[in-house]
Design a protein around this motif. Structure first.
Motif, PDB file in Angstrom:
ATOM      1  N   ILE A 177       0.835  -1.201   0.000  1.00 35.84           N
ATOM      2  CA  ILE A 177       0.000   0.000   0.000  1.00 35.84           C
ATOM      3  C   ILE A 177       0.869   1.250   0.000  1.00 35.84           C
ATOM      4  N   GLN A 178       1.935   1.241   0.775  1.00 30.15           N
ATOM      5  CA  GLN A 178       2.858   2.383   0.795  1.00 30.15           C
ATOM      6  C   GLN A 178       3.417   2.643  -0.597  1.00 30.15           C
ATOM      7  N   ILE A 179       3.816   1.579  -1.286  1.00 32.36           N
ATOM      8  CA  ILE A 179       4.392   1.719  -2.622  1.00 32.36           C
ATOM      9  C   ILE A 179       3.354   2.238  -3.611  1.00 32.36           C
ATOM     10  N   ILE A 180       2.173   1.658  -3.592  1.00 33.92           N
ATOM     11  CA  ILE A 180       1.115   2.095  -4.513  1.00 33.92           C
ATOM     12  C   ILE A 180       0.782   3.557  -4.293  1.00 33.92           C
ATOM     13  N   ARG A 181       0.644   3.940  -3.044  1.00 30.91           N
ATOM     14  CA  ARG A 181       0.333   5.334  -2.734  1.00 30.91           C
ATOM     15  C   ARG A 181       1.423   6.267  -3.254  1.00 30.91           C
ATOM     16  N   GLN A 182       2.682   5.895  -3.082  1.00 30.88           N
ATOM     17  CA  GLN A 182       3.781   6.736  -3.545  1.00 30.88           C
ATOM     18  C   GLN A 182       3.843   6.799  -5.069  1.00 30.88           C
ATOM     19  N   LEU A 183       3.611   5.669  -5.730  1.00 35.15           N
ATOM     20  CA  LEU A 183       3.622   5.667  -7.189  1.00 35.15           C
ATOM     21  C   LEU A 183       2.497   6.533  -7.749  1.00 35.15           C
ATOM     22  N   PHE A 184       1.365   6.579  -7.044  1.00 34.11           N
ATOM     23  CA  PHE A 184       0.252   7.412  -7.473  1.00 34.11           C
ATOM     24  C   PHE A 184       0.549   8.906  -7.335  1.00 34.11           C
ATOM     25  N   THR A 185       1.394   9.267  -6.358  1.00 35.21           N
ATOM     26  CA  THR A 185       1.475  10.687  -5.970  1.00 35.21           C
ATOM     27  C   THR A 185       2.872  11.302  -6.049  1.00 35.21           C
ATOM     28  N   GLU A 186       3.896  10.498  -6.352  1.00 40.82           N
ATOM     29  CA  GLU A 186       5.254  11.039  -6.398  1.00 40.82           C
ATOM     30  C   GLU A 186       5.868  10.821  -7.779  1.00 40.82           C
ATOM     31  N   ASP A 187       6.760  11.755  -8.176  1.00 39.30           N
ATOM     32  CA  ASP A 187       7.425  11.624  -9.472  1.00 39.30           C
ATOM     33  C   ASP A 187       8.297  10.377  -9.528  1.00 39.30           C
ATOM     34  N   PHE A 188       9.152  10.211  -8.522  1.00 40.34           N
ATOM     35  CA  PHE A 188      10.058   9.062  -8.462  1.00 40.34           C
ATOM     36  C   PHE A 188      10.002   8.466  -7.056  1.00 40.34           C
ATOM     37  N   VAL A 189      10.084   7.150  -7.001  1.00 38.28           N
ATOM     38  CA  VAL A 189       9.930   6.461  -5.721  1.00 38.28           C
ATOM     39  C   VAL A 189      11.169   5.635  -5.413  1.00 38.28           C
ATOM     40  N   TYR A 191      -3.511   4.522   6.263  1.00 34.02           N
ATOM     41  CA  TYR A 191      -3.315   4.613   4.814  1.00 34.02           C
ATOM     42  C   TYR A 191      -4.603   4.628   3.988  1.00 34.02           C
ATOM     43  N   GLY A 192      -5.722   4.255   4.553  1.00 29.77           N
ATOM     44  CA  GLY A 192      -6.917   4.044   3.758  1.00 29.77           C
ATOM     45  C   GLY A 192      -7.714   5.301   3.452  1.00 29.77           C
ATOM     46  N   ASP A 193      -8.335   5.289   2.265  1.00 27.38           N
ATOM     47  CA  ASP A 193      -9.343   6.303   1.932  1.00 27.38           C
ATOM     48  C   ASP A 193     -10.732   5.787   2.272  1.00 27.38           C
ATOM     49  N   GLY A 194     -10.824   4.473   2.448  1.00 32.76           N
ATOM     50  CA  GLY A 194     -12.091   3.863   2.802  1.00 32.76           C
ATOM     51  C   GLY A 194     -11.856   2.615   3.633  1.00 32.76           C
ATOM     52  N   TRP A 195     -12.856   2.284   4.453  1.00 31.57           N
ATOM     53  CA  TRP A 195     -12.819   1.078   5.288  1.00 31.57           C
ATOM     54  C   TRP A 195     -13.904   0.139   4.801  1.00 31.57           C
ATOM     55  N   LEU A 196     -13.541  -1.113   4.469  1.00 29.07           N
ATOM     56  CA  LEU A 196     -14.487  -2.062   3.905  1.00 29.07           C
ATOM     57  C   LEU A 196     -14.454  -3.379   4.689  1.00 29.07           C
ATOM     58  N   PRO A 197     -15.049  -3.412   5.879  1.00 32.30           N
ATOM     59  CA  PRO A 197     -15.176  -4.681   6.598  1.00 32.30           C
ATOM     60  C   PRO A 197     -16.328  -5.482   6.007  1.00 32.30           C
ATOM     61  N   ALA A 198     -16.505  -6.704   6.490  1.00 34.99           N
ATOM     62  CA  ALA A 198     -17.596  -7.545   6.008  1.00 34.99           C
ATOM     63  C   ALA A 198     -18.276  -8.237   7.178  1.00 34.99           C
ATOM     64  N   ASN A 199     -19.587  -8.366   7.064  1.00 31.81           N
ATOM     65  CA  ASN A 199     -20.369  -9.215   7.968  1.00 31.81           C
ATOM     66  C   ASN A 199     -20.246  -8.840   9.437  1.00 31.81           C
ATOM     67  N   LEU A 200     -20.346  -7.555   9.726  1.00 33.88           N
ATOM     68  CA  LEU A 200     -20.372  -7.104  11.113  1.00 33.88           C
ATOM     69  C   LEU A 200     -21.819  -6.826  11.524  1.00 33.88           C
ATOM     70  N   VAL A 201     -22.056  -6.799  12.828  1.00 35.12           N
ATOM     71  CA  VAL A 201     -23.346  -6.334  13.335  1.00 35.12           C
ATOM     72  C   VAL A 201     -23.202  -4.846  13.628  1.00 35.12           C
ATOM     73  N   PRO A 202     -24.308  -4.107  13.684  1.00 32.42           N
ATOM     74  CA  PRO A 202     -24.207  -2.649  13.839  1.00 32.42           C
ATOM     75  C   PRO A 202     -23.395  -2.188  15.039  1.00 32.42           C
ATOM     76  N   GLU A 203     -23.548  -2.863  16.161  1.00 31.29           N
ATOM     77  CA  GLU A 203     -22.814  -2.446  17.367  1.00 31.29           C
ATOM     78  C   GLU A 203     -21.312  -2.604  17.178  1.00 31.29           C
ATOM     79  N   GLU A 204     -20.911  -3.722  16.580  1.00 33.20           N
ATOM     80  CA  GLU A 204     -19.493  -3.967  16.318  1.00 33.20           C
ATOM     81  C   GLU A 204     -18.966  -2.984  15.286  1.00 33.20           C
ATOM     82  N   TYR A 205     -19.788  -2.698  14.285  1.00 31.43           N
ATOM     83  CA  TYR A 205     -19.387  -1.736  13.260  1.00 31.43           C
ATOM     84  C   TYR A 205     -19.118  -0.374  13.890  1.00 31.43           C
ATOM     85  N   LYS A 206     -20.022   0.087  14.735  1.00 34.23           N
ATOM     86  CA  LYS A 206     -19.869   1.393  15.379  1.00 34.23           C
ATOM     87  C   LYS A 206     -18.619   1.445  16.234  1.00 34.23           C
ATOM     88  N   THR A 207     -18.392   0.390  17.027  1.00 37.63           N
ATOM     89  CA  THR A 207     -17.212   0.344  17.906  1.00 37.63           C
ATOM     90  C   THR A 207     -15.921   0.370  17.095  1.00 37.63           C
TER      91      THR A 207
END
Length: 359
Positions: free
Chosen positions: A131-143, A192-208
């Motif tokens: 993820i660090q590498i991908i982010r740098q390749l997206f946003t920096e001239d040389f990595v 590092y994330g722009d979004g969080w994508l968990p799966a199969n949580l219940v609302p209380e666990e999601y909120k926590t």
């Protein structure tokens, strides 16, 4: 604006065939879905058929046939492709779609790696570096990068999925959504994330867990509002409860048998761990055994599991709890046959989405 004006809806289609994928994505765009997610597997899960098209090739094909809907991988691992190659594939899709790509990333699954001789070890550490590498390749001239698993020397990516903000500086146009449920991967999301994508949580666990991510983001000197809270969910919506319940029952049992930790969380001892998907293997020859063993699970495990099934009003009531817990991007995996997938999307779009989009 309405009480849920910021909420988005995505749909994940099948691994195969192309005609169903294409038709579902085109229909989803017309119906008002915000994103279309393509599973990223070398092999699909199944009993008799295990067909899977390459995710990013398919998303690029969709890019030239759609106009508005976001196109996402759900989710890519960083074992099968060097992070620079994954960055280039994502950038290609972003260019072809005029800025509509989303890169979903997870730690991977053994079923897509071990049979092909790809060593599956240190998944979180490797994913962090990638993820660090991908982010740098997206946003920096040389990595320049020297890590435990990867090393880059004056590496660069062109064209970039980014817009210039100053000389030699870019802002990426590709959001990175991280599939995270463990404390460590949630901290990776916070950093590092722009979004969080968990799966199969219940609302209380999601909120926590969302609160934990936001607190962790502050410790990493990030604005927590920059991280879009999403949720991947298995869903059946039908005009009557019994039809939805029957549709979810067997597939729900199979999913639970392959995800024994969910069974444990709802207080049921898994009858076997032989079909666990992430760290073990289910070969095609085991499909029938998986199916038969799943039938031994009682119906109550599906009813207690964090799956959604019912009428549109039932689904609205359940989704509303997640919206109140902070979710702003629901990714629906409809557990129905390809023959009624568009019909199910239509019912959801007409009866569920308007409640959350109303003005």
């Amino acid at each position: 604006m309405g009480k849920h004006e910021s909420i988005k809806f995505g749909v994940e289609g099948p691994n195969y065939p192309w005609e169903v994928i294409r038709d579902t994505a085109l229909a989803a765009e017309k119906m008002g879905f915000d994103s279309y997610w393509m599973p990223d597997h070398l092999v699909a899960t199944g009993v008799k058929r295990w067909d899977a098209l390459d995710a990013w090739s398919t998303l690029c094909a969709l890019a030239v046939q759609t106009k508005r809907i976001k196109l996402a991988s759900g989710v890519s691992d960083t074992y099968r492709h060097h992070p620079a190659s994954l960055a280039q594939m994502t950038a290609t899709c972003d260019v072809l779609s005029n800025g509509r790509a989303i890169l979903g990333i997870g730690i991977g699954e053994a079923m897509n790696l071990v049979p092909f001789g790809i060593r599956y070890d240190k998944p979180v550490e490797r994913t962090i570096e990638a993820i660090q590498i991908i982010r740098q390749l997206f946003t920096e001239d040389f990595v320049d990068f020297k890590g435990k698993y990867y090393e880059l020397n004056k590496a660069f990516l062109q064209p970039k999925p980014a817009v210039p903000i100053s000389e030699n500086e870019y802002r990426s146009t590709v959001p990175i959504f991280i599939a995270a449920s463990s404390p460590r991967t949630m901290d990776v999301t916070a950093q590092y994330g722009d979004g969080w994508l968990p799966a199969n949580l219940v609302p209380e666990e999601y909120k926590t867990n969302l609160e934990k991510i936001r607190e962790s983001a502050k410790k990493h000197q990030r604005d927590p509002s920059e991280i879009e809270p999403a949720h991947f969910m298995y869903v059946v919506v039908a005009k009557d409860v019994e039809t939805a319940r029957k549709a979810m029952m067997l597939t729900g049992k199979m999913m639970l048998l392959s995800r024994p930790r969910i069974l444990e969380k709802i207080g049921f001892k898994p009858p076997t761990y032989d079909f666990e998907m992430t760290f073990k293997l289910v070969f095609p020859r085991d499909g029938e055994a998986w199916l038969e063993k799943s039938k031994e699970l009682p119906d109550e495990v599906v009813e207690k599991a964090p799956f959604l099934f019912g009428t549109p009003d039932d689904i609205i009531e359940k989704l509303d709890k997640f919206a109140k817990a902070g979710c702003r991007h629901f990714v629906m995996n409809f557990q129905v046959s390809p023959g009624i997938l568009k019909e199910t999307c239509q019912l959801f779009a007409e009866k569920v989405i308007p409640y959350f989009k109303e003005k």
